[in-house]
Design an enzyme around this catalytic site. Structure first.
Site, PDB file in Angstrom:
ATOM      1  N   SER A 146      40.763  75.443 103.612  1.00  0.00           N
ATOM      2  CA  SER A 146      41.778  75.743 102.578  1.00  0.00           C
ATOM      3  C   SER A 146      41.167  76.106 101.236  1.00  0.00           C
ATOM      4  CB  SER A 146      42.802  74.617 102.443  1.00  0.00           C
ATOM      5  OG  SER A 146      42.188  73.385 102.409  1.00  0.00           O
TER       6      SER A 146
ATOM      7  N   THR B 244      40.917  71.784  99.710  1.00  0.00           N
ATOM      8  CA  THR B 244      41.077  72.306  98.351  1.00  0.00           C
ATOM      9  C   THR B 244      40.193  71.508  97.411  1.00  0.00           C
ATOM     10  OG1 THR B 244      43.306  73.084  98.644  1.00  0.00           O
ATOM     11  CG2 THR B 244      42.692  72.465  96.416  1.00  0.00           C
TER      12      THR B 244
ATOM     13  N   THR C  20      41.508  77.091  95.648  1.00  0.00           N
ATOM     14  CA  THR C  20      42.184  76.872  96.931  1.00  0.00           C
ATOM     15  C   THR C  20      42.644  78.182  97.557  1.00  0.00           C
ATOM     16  OG1 THR C  20      43.960  75.585  97.986  1.00  0.00           O
ATOM     17  CG2 THR C  20      44.523  76.694  95.948  1.00  0.00           C
TER      18      THR C  20
ATOM     19  N   ARG D 283      53.260  83.509  97.722  1.00  0.00           N
ATOM     20  CA  ARG D 283      53.402  82.127  97.237  1.00  0.00           C
ATOM     21  C   ARG D 283      52.145  81.717  96.446  1.00  0.00           C
ATOM     22  NH1 ARG D 283      50.431  77.082  97.674  1.00  0.00           N
ATOM     23  NH2 ARG D 283      51.919  75.386  97.515  1.00  0.00           N
ATOM     24  N   VAL D 284      52.390  81.098  95.307  1.00  0.00           N
ATOM     25  CA  VAL D 284      51.293  80.554  94.489  1.00  0.00           C
ATOM     26  C   VAL D 284      51.587  79.077  94.277  1.00  0.00           C
ATOM     27  CG1 VAL D 284      50.262  80.584  92.174  1.00  0.00           C
ATOM     28  CG2 VAL D 284      50.762  82.744  93.344  1.00  0.00           C
ATOM     29  N   GLY D 285      50.580  78.242  94.412  1.00  0.00           N
ATOM     30  CA  GLY D 285      50.782  76.800  94.256  1.00  0.00           C
ATOM     31  C   GLY D 285      50.377  76.301  92.877  1.00  0.00           C
ATOM     32  N   ASP D 286      50.063  75.035  92.816  1.00  0.00           N
ATOM     33  CA  ASP D 286      49.726  74.386  91.541  1.00  0.00           C
ATOM     34  C   ASP D 286      48.299  74.677  91.072  1.00  0.00           C
ATOM     35  OD1 ASP D 286      48.858  72.898  93.856  1.00  0.00           O
ATOM     36  OD2 ASP D 286      48.186  71.346  92.459  1.00  0.00           O
TER      37      ASP D 286
ATOM     38  N   THR E 149      45.534  67.675  94.318  1.00  0.00           N
ATOM     39  CA  THR E 149      45.451  68.337  95.614  1.00  0.00           C
ATOM     40  C   THR E 149      46.691  67.956  96.402  1.00  0.00           C
ATOM     41  OG1 THR E 149      44.096  68.649  97.597  1.00  0.00           O
ATOM     42  CG2 THR E 149      44.069  66.463  96.614  1.00  0.00           C
ATOM     43  N   GLY E 150      47.051  68.783  97.373  1.00  0.00           N
ATOM     44  CA  GLY E 150      48.241  68.507  98.159  1.00  0.00           C
ATOM     45  C   GLY E 150      49.324  69.534  97.912  1.00  0.00           C
TER      46      GLY E 150
ATOM     47  N   GLY F 142      51.526  71.816  96.393  1.00  0.00           N
ATOM     48  CA  GLY F 142      51.597  72.336  95.031  1.00  0.00           C
ATOM     49  C   GLY F 142      52.993  72.301  94.446  1.00  0.00           C
TER      50      GLY F 142
HETATM   51  N1  ASP Z   1      47.501  72.327  96.055  1.00  0.00           N
HETATM   52  C1  ASP Z   1      47.287  73.425  96.947  1.00  0.00           C
HETATM   53  C2  ASP Z   1      48.500  74.318  96.942  1.00  0.00           C
HETATM   54  O1  ASP Z   1      49.602  73.836  96.958  1.00  0.00           O
HETATM   55  C3  ASP Z   1      46.987  73.035  98.341  1.00  0.00           C
HETATM   56  C4  ASP Z   1      46.083  71.846  98.541  1.00  0.00           C
HETATM   57  O2  ASP Z   1      45.622  71.226  97.620  1.00  0.00           O
HETATM   58  O3  ASP Z   1      45.799  71.486  99.672  1.00  0.00           O
HETATM   59  O4  ASP Z   1      48.347  75.502  96.981  1.00  0.00           O
END
Ligand code: ASP
Length: 333
Positions: A94, A196, A214, A224-227, A247-248, A250
């Protein structure tokens, strides 16, 4: 309860014994001692090299970070080059090369950096560039902007001399083919599939920096864009207080602006561990969390570290000077 005057006197005496700036200790222990918007004193700033990086791969990131610091590099050099190591690792599913693609089979990358001066840079929805974290640094240092997206980010990277390459590995292609067999649209949250990298560093001058990189959720909707590239969500650094990365999932982090929240809680006197706990509780109070994972990782300027996750399984590498440990974060479970 102690009368306030006695409390203040004792706190000042304790601070003297510990070699701390009394004002800082008071502020940490007694929220009425000073306005929370004031920065912490730099009297207790840690200057021996401190690094935190998410997940097992954080060990490799911290090792590179330590090499950077030993060669005279700053905290920013440590986090950028430390996370770049993992971006190049094809087994990390990831992040960077080998990152799982989106629903359409394309690898799209998000990253950001922040330095001790409070400058920030990021890229999102970036394709074909192995080191989004280095491009994020270039956005910060060479443009007046904070975030470049998609084709514009790619064009900027190429103009800066970055080479393009196909980031979809054979493993990733197979995983995507397998995923396509199911008709249901359900991107995979990184509970199991977690690489990540968020990295925080305090260098030998005591200055902070952070980076986060990430490929985001596996098989996400295109675009899609995350955090992770969003300052305040996936990363925040305040050189007078501390730094945090996430992490996790977003979406959960963005809705609660988690990394900024953690740093602000530390400004108000919370330890990194307490602040990370509060930020995970904030998510749990607002949405069902059975199927989502988020982990926060933070350090403060005095050399303290802490982490908390919604579910068990989140770990991180901590390096203090030359010593590195892999630590399991506590969770709400
Ligand atoms: N935080 C990342 C996202 O949502 C993914 C991850 O940390 O595993 O894009």
């Amino acid at each position: 309860m102690l009368p306030r005057r006695t409390f203040l006197r004792r706190a000042a005496a304790m601070a003297a014994v510990l070699g701390l700036d009394p004002a800082r200790l008071l502020r940490a222990a007694d929220p009425t001692a000073a306005p929370i918007s004031q920065p912490l004193s730099s009297g207790a700033r840690f200057k021996s090299g401190h690094m935190l990086a998410t997940w097992n791969h954080g060990i490799a990131s911290n090792e590179e970070g330590w090499r950077q610091m030993q060669a005279g590099g700053t905290a920013l050099d440590a986090v950028v080059e430390g996370t770049a190591v993992v971006e190049s690792d094809p087994t990390g599913s990831s992040v960077g090369l080998g990152g799982r693609p989106d629903r359409d089979g394309k690898v799209t990358l998000d990253a950001c950096v922040m330095n001790a001066a409070g400058d920030a840079g990021g890229v999102c929805f970036l394709e074909d560039i192995e080191h989004p974290v280095r491009v994020a640094r270039a956005v910060m240092e060479d443009t007046p902007h904070v975030l470049l997206a998609g084709q514009g980010a790619r064009d900027f990277a190429i103009a800066k001399g970055f080479k393009t390459r196909d980031l979809l590995t054979e493993d990733s292609r197979k995983a995507w083919e397998e995923w396509k067999k199911s008709a249901e649209y359900k991107p995979i949250i990184n509970i199991e599939n977690h690489d990540t990298i968020g990295m925080l560093a305090q260098d030998l001058e005591g200055n902070l920096a952070g980076a986060c990189t990430t490929s985001g959720l596996a098989f996400k909707l295109r675009g899609r864009v995350g955090d992770s590239p969003i300052i305040g969500a996936g990363l925040f650094v305040d050189n007078e207080v501390g730094a945090c990365t996430a992490t996790g999932l977003g979406e959960a982090v963005m809705k609660t602006l988690g990394s900024f929240l953690v740093v602000e809680l530390m400004r108000q006197g919370a330890s990194p561990a307490e602040a990370c706990l509060e930020a995970t509780q904030r998510i749990a109070a607002r949405m069902p969390v059975e199927d989502l994972q988020v982990g926060y990782l933070a350090m403060d300027i005095s050399g303290r570290a802490g982490a908390h996750a919604i579910h068990g399984g989140f770990n991180y590498a901590r390096t203090l000077g030359q010593r590195t440990q892999l630590i399991d974060a506590p969770s709400l479970d």
